[in-house]
Design an enzyme around this catalytic site. Sequence first.
Site, PDB file in Angstrom:
ATOM      1  N   SER A 134       0.835  -1.168  -0.100  1.00 44.47           N
ATOM      2  CA  SER A 134      -0.022   0.061  -0.153  1.00 44.47           C
ATOM      3  C   SER A 134       0.780   1.237  -0.236  1.00 44.47           C
ATOM      4  O   SER A 134       2.104   1.244   0.540  1.00 44.47           O
ATOM      5  CB  SER A 134      -0.721   0.202   1.347  1.00 44.47           C
ATOM      6  N   TYR A 150      -2.263  -0.508  10.625  1.00 43.02           N
ATOM      7  CA  TYR A 150      -2.343  -0.757   9.087  1.00 43.02           C
ATOM      8  C   TYR A 150      -0.980  -0.092   8.409  1.00 43.02           C
ATOM      9  O   TYR A 150      -0.295  -0.708   7.734  1.00 43.02           O
ATOM     10  CB  TYR A 150      -3.536  -0.145   8.477  1.00 43.02           C
TER      11      TYR A 150
HETATM   12  N1  NAD Z   1      -8.827  -0.742  -0.956  1.00 43.69           N
HETATM   13  C1  NAD Z   1      -7.805   0.305  -0.788  1.00 43.69           C
HETATM   14  O1  NAD Z   1      -7.943   1.310  -0.874  1.00 43.69           O
HETATM   15  C2  NAD Z   1      -6.300  -0.311  -0.664  1.00 43.69           C
HETATM   16  C3  NAD Z   1      -5.362   0.453  -1.161  1.00 43.69           C
HETATM   17  C4  NAD Z   1      -4.121  -0.050  -0.950  1.00 43.69           C
HETATM   18  C5  NAD Z   1      -3.757  -1.456  -0.680  1.00 43.69           C
HETATM   19  N2  NAD Z   1      -5.002  -2.088  -0.448  1.00 43.69           N
HETATM   20  C6  NAD Z   1      -4.727  -3.623  -0.006  1.00 43.69           C
HETATM   21  O2  NAD Z   1      -5.371  -4.377  -0.956  1.00 43.69           O
HETATM   22  C7  NAD Z   1      -5.505  -5.737  -0.304  1.00 43.69           C
HETATM   23  C8  NAD Z   1      -7.024  -6.093  -0.638  1.00 43.69           C
HETATM   24  O3  NAD Z   1      -7.916  -5.226  -0.084  1.00 43.69           O
HETATM   25  P1  NAD Z   1      -9.381  -4.839  -0.497  1.00 43.69           P
HETATM   26  O4  NAD Z   1      -9.492  -3.259  -0.295  1.00 43.69           O
HETATM   27  O5  NAD Z   1      -9.582  -5.587  -1.659  1.00 43.69           O
HETATM   28  O6  NAD Z   1     -10.121  -5.592   0.705  1.00 43.69           O
HETATM   29  P2  NAD Z   1     -11.464  -6.355   0.744  1.00 43.69           P
HETATM   30  O7  NAD Z   1     -11.991  -6.310   2.215  1.00 43.69           O
HETATM   31  O8  NAD Z   1     -12.476  -6.078  -0.414  1.00 43.69           O
HETATM   32  O9  NAD Z   1     -10.960  -7.843   0.409  1.00 43.69           O
HETATM   33  C9  NAD Z   1      -9.959  -8.619   1.538  1.00 43.69           C
HETATM   34  C10 NAD Z   1     -10.198 -10.152   1.363  1.00 43.69           C
HETATM   35  O10 NAD Z   1      -9.213 -10.663   2.000  1.00 43.69           O
HETATM   36  C11 NAD Z   1      -9.755 -11.588   2.776  1.00 43.69           C
HETATM   37  N3  NAD Z   1      -9.100 -12.143   3.924  1.00 43.69           N
HETATM   38  C12 NAD Z   1      -9.013 -11.246   5.269  1.00 43.69           C
HETATM   39  N4  NAD Z   1      -8.213 -11.928   6.044  1.00 43.69           N
HETATM   40  C13 NAD Z   1      -7.878 -13.228   5.634  1.00 43.69           C
HETATM   41  C14 NAD Z   1      -7.072 -14.224   6.032  1.00 43.69           C
HETATM   42  N5  NAD Z   1      -6.754 -14.252   7.451  1.00 43.69           N
HETATM   43  N6  NAD Z   1      -7.009 -15.229   5.326  1.00 43.69           N
HETATM   44  C15 NAD Z   1      -7.406 -15.253   3.954  1.00 43.69           C
HETATM   45  N7  NAD Z   1      -8.298 -14.117   3.437  1.00 43.69           N
HETATM   46  C16 NAD Z   1      -8.437 -13.243   4.259  1.00 43.69           C
HETATM   47  C17 NAD Z   1     -11.126 -11.360   3.094  1.00 43.69           C
HETATM   48  O11 NAD Z   1     -12.411 -12.331   3.294  1.00 43.69           O
HETATM   49  C18 NAD Z   1     -11.632 -10.522   1.680  1.00 43.69           C
HETATM   50  O12 NAD Z   1     -12.005 -11.360   0.525  1.00 43.69           O
HETATM   51  C19 NAD Z   1      -5.325  -5.618   1.092  1.00 43.69           C
HETATM   52  O13 NAD Z   1      -3.836  -6.053   1.459  1.00 43.69           O
HETATM   53  C20 NAD Z   1      -5.213  -4.289   1.377  1.00 43.69           C
HETATM   54  O14 NAD Z   1      -4.368  -3.693   2.323  1.00 43.69           O
HETATM   55  C21 NAD Z   1      -6.274  -1.759  -0.427  1.00 43.69           C
END
Ligand code: NAD
Length: 197
Positions: A134, A150
């Site tokens: 991120s 985070y």
């Molecule tokens: N959305 C944003 O703005 C953003 C920005 C930068 C980075 N990210 C990163 O992108 C990645 C995905 O985030 P997102 O926004 O799609 O979130 P999201 O909540 O839509 O999806 C996250 C997924 O991870 C799964 N998960 C959570 N804990 C778990 C575990 N212990 N074992 C297996 N699966 C697990 C959840 O069930 C879910 O399907 C994350 O690492 C997040 O930090 C997101």
Amino acid sequence: MPKDQTEFEGRTIAISGAASGIGLGIAERLLAEGADVFSLDVHEGPVGRHVYADVRDPESVARAVATIQARNGRIDGFVANAGVRGPDVGVEDMAVEDFDRVLSVNLRGVFVSCQAFGRAMLDQGDGRIVVIASMSGNRIINVPMRIAHYHAAKGGVTALVRALAVEWAPRGVRVNALSPGYIRTPLAEADTEHHAL
Ligand SMILES: NC(=O)c1ccc[n+]([C@@H]2O[C@H](COP(=O)([O-])OP(=O)(O)OC[C@H]3O[C@@H](n4cnc5c(N)ncnc54)[C@H](O)[C@@H]3O)[C@@H](O)[C@H]2O)c1
């Protein structure tokens, strides 16, 4: 490679956290490009072959790797994407338990899952790993979110990816990180710590 074939055609690629958000988007795109996609998640998602895995748990992830190997014989790619956000709270009021919980998925989970997939790829002599880090791991983001757990986890992920990349590149396993900015997903809109697990 034939002109109408993509570089992902017929590749076996696993994605953690592919039931939602960014992981789901990656899964959909890779499926459209002809890959055989395995969705490793604690929840079932709409696409790919779901294999239950909790990235915090080495045995759970090792079982998932073995399931994929038994079915397809090899694993070409892994996207370490699973993550949670945790509660929005100032550091002075943050519960140590919340800090640990976010670190356990977002940093330990990346270590555990990359270790398991990396072992399989090192045995094969090749493989590709992409870790979803991120922007918040590299710089202060000017948004009103108080999620120090985070930020700390993502900073750790960026450093971990550098270490993995340097260790494994000479042995055929390439590791890279992608650091997205804000993307509207369930995680970006709320504390996913509870509904994600
Ligand atoms: N959305 C944003 O703005 C953003 C920005 C930068 C980075 N990210 C990163 O992108 C990645 C995905 O985030 P997102 O926004 O799609 O979130 P999201 O909540 O839509 O999806 C996250 C997924 O991870 C799964 N998960 C959570 N804990 C778990 C575990 N212990 N074992 C297996 N699966 C697990 C959840 O069930 C879910 O399907 C994350 O690492 C997040 O930090 C997101």
